[in-house]
Design a protein around this motif. Structure first.
Motif: not given
Length: 90
Positions: A66-90
């Motif tokens: 896996h390229s460095v870009r693929d590993l970075v993408a996996q990490r960024v999406y892994g960190l961001a998606l749970p936050l986006i998915e469960w962010a409270p609606i204001i």
């Protein structure tokens, strides 16, 4: 000072044969739309490529699956998606 920056919809790059549109008239709902927004930002400004360029890859090229870009993408999406998915609606 009030500003009026409420577009009725956002158009994203299509996903296969499907058109992807973000609309804001659904009331108080959540979805996985944040992932699409993150993908769109990445494609427009090259976010993941720019982040991956910050790393020096010292691995043996013959052993790389896996390229460095693929590993970075996996990490960024892994960190961001749970936050986006469960962010409270204001």
């Amino acid at each position: 000072m009030n500003t009026e920056c409420k577009p009725e919809q956002l158009e994203f790059q299509s996903l296969g044969r499907r058109e992807v549109i973000g609309r804001f008239d659904g009331g108080r709902i959540t979805s996985d739309g944040g992932g699409l927004l993150l993908r769109e930002v990445d494609q427009r400004i090259g976010l993941l490529d720019r982040l991956a360029a910050c790393f020096t890859d010292h691995r043996n090229p013959e052993s790389i699956e896996h390229s460095v870009r693929d590993l970075v993408a996996q990490r960024v999406y892994g960190l961001a998606l749970p936050l986006i998915e469960w962010a409270p609606i204001i």
